[in-house]
Design a protein around this motif. Structure first.
Motif, short mmCIF file in Angstrom:
data_model
loop_
_atom_site.label_atom_id
_atom_site.label_comp_id
_atom_site.label_asym_id
_atom_site.label_seq_id
_atom_site.Cartn_x
_atom_site.Cartn_y
_atom_site.Cartn_z
N UNK A 1 0.82 -1.22 0.00
CA UNK A 1 0.00 0.00 0.00
C UNK A 1 0.85 1.26 0.00
N UNK A 2 2.01 1.22 0.63
CA UNK A 2 2.92 2.36 0.56
C UNK A 2 3.40 2.55 -0.88
N UNK A 3 3.76 1.44 -1.51
CA UNK A 3 4.24 1.52 -2.90
C UNK A 3 3.15 2.01 -3.85
N UNK A 4 1.91 1.58 -3.64
CA UNK A 4 0.80 2.01 -4.50
C UNK A 4 0.60 3.53 -4.45
N UNK A 5 0.97 4.12 -3.32
CA UNK A 5 0.79 5.56 -3.16
C UNK A 5 2.07 6.34 -3.49
N UNK A 6 3.00 5.68 -4.14
CA UNK A 6 4.20 6.35 -4.62
C UNK A 6 5.35 6.39 -3.65
N UNK A 7 5.26 5.65 -2.54
CA UNK A 7 6.34 5.63 -1.56
C UNK A 7 7.34 4.53 -1.84
N UNK A 8 8.48 4.60 -1.20
CA UNK A 8 9.54 3.60 -1.32
C UNK A 8 9.65 2.87 0.02
N UNK A 9 9.77 1.55 -0.03
CA UNK A 9 9.88 0.74 1.18
C UNK A 9 11.20 -0.02 1.16
N UNK A 10 11.90 0.03 2.31
CA UNK A 10 13.16 -0.71 2.43
C UNK A 10 13.11 -1.53 3.71
N UNK A 11 13.32 -2.83 3.59
CA UNK A 11 13.39 -3.72 4.74
C UNK A 11 14.84 -3.87 5.16
N UNK A 12 15.16 -3.46 6.38
CA UNK A 12 16.54 -3.52 6.88
C UNK A 12 16.66 -4.62 7.92
N UNK A 13 17.48 -5.61 7.62
CA UNK A 13 17.67 -6.69 8.58
C UNK A 13 18.50 -6.24 9.77
#
Length: 475
Positions: free
Chosen positions: A76-88
Motif C-alpha cells: 500500500x505504501x508503494x501504491x501511493x508512490x512511496x519507497x519501502x526498504x526492509x533492513x535486517x
C-alpha cells in the motif's frame, strides 16, 4: 546515539544514579504524577481490564500474522508512490538512509522523536557525511544541545534535568539570556527551530503505528513538531520497528487511546497524525518523496520464542512510571536508550547479554510493571525467564554463585549435612552479624549486604524449637 549509552559498568552506573539526589527526587515526583494521571484517564474508559485484554489481542494477532501485515503495508505504501526498504540490521537501515541523504545532497535534516533511530545510531552516521541532524522534540533537543546527553526516559527523555539546568545549558550553548521559566525557554527554542523547519532538506520521523490497510504511518506528539517535519521538507523518511503495525484504523483507534492514557494520562495527545505517502495532486503540503524504512535489528529472532510478547510493546513507558527500581537508580543506570522494566527485557534481546546481562536482575519481580502495561506484557515473568537463560543456558552466573548453589544443593540433599550445617550456621555467621541481621556478608553475600540487610540464622533451629515445644519446654 546507539542503543548502548555508556561504557561504565552496571555497578558504576547504579552508584552514580543512587548518589544523584536531584534525579531521584525528579523521577519520584514524575512517577507519582504520571501514574496518578494514568489511573484517572483509565477510569474514564470504564472497564480498563477489558480494554487491556482487547489491546493485547490486537498486538498478539499482529505478531502472529506479521509477515502478512508487513506485506500489505509495503504494497500500500508503494501504491501511493512511496519507497519501502526492509533492513535486517541497523547497518543496513543507516546505509539506506545515508544513501537517500547523499542522493538528495542533503545538508540539514530535521527529525521528530524516535527511539528506533537512536537504536540504530542514525544521527552519527548522517553526521559522518556532513549532514546537520536537528532534534525537534523539545526534550531531545535539550539533550542534543547538552553534548548529546542520553535520554533517561522513553517518553520524557530529559526527565533528569530541571529548568535551571536547562537554562544553564542554553546560556552556554545557545547564548540564552532570559529566565528559567519554561515558557521563555520553549519560546527561545521555537524561534531557532522555526528557521530549521523552513530550510531542511529532509524530514525524518519515527512511527508510533503503521496502518497496513492504507499504508499510513502515524505520529503521536504534544508539540506539533512531527507535523512540521512531515509537511515542509521535500523528502520524508520514516523509520519504524517491524512490529509497530496495526491492521486497520479501527485497531489504531484502540491502541492510540491506550497509548496516550498510559503514557501521560491524556485522553488524546495534542497532535495525532496519519501520513500516507508523498504529496498527491492538488494537495497543498507534504513531501515530494517518501521512504519507509522497516527495521528488524534482532526483532525477528524474538518471534516464536518465550520472549515474543515483549514485541507487543507500544512504548508508553507505563511500566517505567511504576517501577521501584527505576525510581531509585534512574534511566541512565540501564546503559541503554530503553530503560525501566521494558528496557531490562528488551535490551538483552536486541543488544545481547554481554552488555546487558545485569538488567534482568534490576528488578524486584513485584509485577507492578505487568499490572500497568496496557497491552498486558508479563514483564516480570520475562525478567525471570532472562535470569533462567543467563544461568541455565548461557552459564553466566558468577563462579562464587555457582559454588554457593552447588554447596547448598549438596547440603540440602543430605540429611546429615543439612543437620550439621543448620547447627553450625549461627556460630559461623556470628562475625558478620549485627543483632538479627547480616550486615557485612562474606563471599556471594557481600554484594547483597552492601545494599540491603540479610537475616541472620536463628540460634535455635526450628526442629529443636518444635521438639522443645512438644515436650512442654517452650510454651
Amino acid at each position: 546515539m546507539a542503543m548502548k549509552t555508556s561504557s561504565k559498568t552496571f555497578k558504576e552506573r547504579v552508584d552514580h544514579g543512587i548518589d544523584n539526589q536531584f534525579m531521584r527526587a525528579a523521577v519520584s515526583s514524575a512517577q507519582e504524577r504520571l501514574h496518578g494521571r494514568r489511573l484517572a484517564a483509565a477510569e474514564e474508559l470504564g472497564n480498563w481490564e477489558e480494554w487491556r485484554s482487547h489491546s493485547e489481542e490486537i498486538r498478539q494477532h499482529v505478531l502472529e500474522n506479521l509477515d502478512y501485515y508487513l506485506y500489505q503495508l509495503s504494497e500500500n505504501v508503494a501504491k501511493r508512490g512511496g519507497h519501502v526498504f526492509f533492513a535486517e540490521t541497523a547497518e543496513e537501515a543507516t546505509q539506506y538512509i545515508k544513501s537517500v541523504a547523499e542522493k538528495k545532497q542533503a545538508k540539514k535534516i530535521v527529525k521528530s522523536k524516535s527511539m528506533v533511530t537512536e537504536e540504530i545510531n542514525m544521527n552519527t552516521v548522517l553526521e559522518s557525511i556532513g549532514c546537520e541532524v536537528i532534534e525537534t522534540d523539545l526534550g531531545e533537543y535539550i539533550l542534543q544541545v547538552d553534548d548529546h546527553d542520553p535520554p533517561s526516559h522513553i517518553v520524557a527523555p530529559a526527565l533528569h534535568k530541571n529548568k535551571e539546568q536547562v537554562r544553564e545549558v542554553f546560556a552556554k550553548k545557545l547564548g540564552y539570556k532570559r529566565t528559567s521559566k519554561p515558557e521563555e525557554l520553549t519560546a527561545h527554542v521555537r524561534g531557532i527551530l522555526r528557521k530549521d523547519f523552513l530550510t531542511a532538506d529532509i524530514g525524518i520521523t519515527g512511527c508510533n503505528f503503521a496502518i497496513a490497510e492504507t499504508g499510513s504511518v502515524s505520529l503521536v506528539t504534544n508539540e506539533g513538531n512531527g507535523r512540521l517535519v512531515t509537511t515542509i521538507p521535500k523528502t520524508q523518511i520514516t523509520v519504524m520497528g517491524m512490529e509497530r503495525i496495526v491492521p486497520t484504523h479501527e485497531e489504531f483507534e484502540v491502541l492510540v487511546g491506550m497509548l496516550t492514557r498510559s503514557a501521560v494520562g491524556q485522553r488524546l495527545t495534542s497532535y495525532i497524525s496519519a501520513v500516507t505517502g508523498p504529496r498527491g495532486a492538488g494537495e497543498a503540503d507534504g513531501p515530494e518523496e517518501f521512504h519507509l524504512v522497516i527495521v528488524d535489528n534482532g526483532r525477528s529472532k524474538i518471534l516464536g520464542t518465550e520472549f515474543q510478547s515483549v514485541l507487543q510493546c507500544i512504548r508508553c513507558a507505563a511500566c517505567v512510571n511504576v517501577c521501584p527500581v527505576y525510581r531509585h537508580i534512574g534511566g541512565h543506570s540501564y546503559g541503554s536508550i530503553y530503560s525501566g522494566p521494558i528496557g531490562a527485557v528488551l535490551s538483552p534481546l536486541l543488544g545481547g547479554y554481554d552488555d546487558y546481562k545485569e538488567l534482568p536482575y534490576a528488578s524486584t519481580l513485584c509485577a507492578a510493571c505487568s499490572e500497568a502495561c496496557p497491552v498486558k506484557i508479563p514483564l516480570h515473568e520475562l525478567l525471570h525467564k532472562h535470569r533462567q537463560v543467563i544461568v541455565e543456558r548461557e552459564g553466566r552466573a558468577p563462579i562464587s554463585e555457582k559454588l554457593a548453589m552447588k554447596a547448598f544443593g549438596l547440603g540440602a540433599a543430605s540429611p546429615v549435612l543439612y543437620k550439621l550445617g543448620s547447627k553450625i550456621a549461627p556460630s559461623a555467621m556470628s562475625p558478620f552479624t549485627t543483632g538479627s541481621k547480616i550486615s557485612k556478608g562474606p563471599g556471594p553475600l557481600k554484594a547483597w549486604t552492601e545494599i540491603r540487610e540479610f537475616p541472620a540464622p536463628n540460634k535455635e533451629r526450628f526442629r529443636d524449637w518444635f521438639k522443645n515445644r512438644e515436650k512442654g519446654g517452650n510454651k
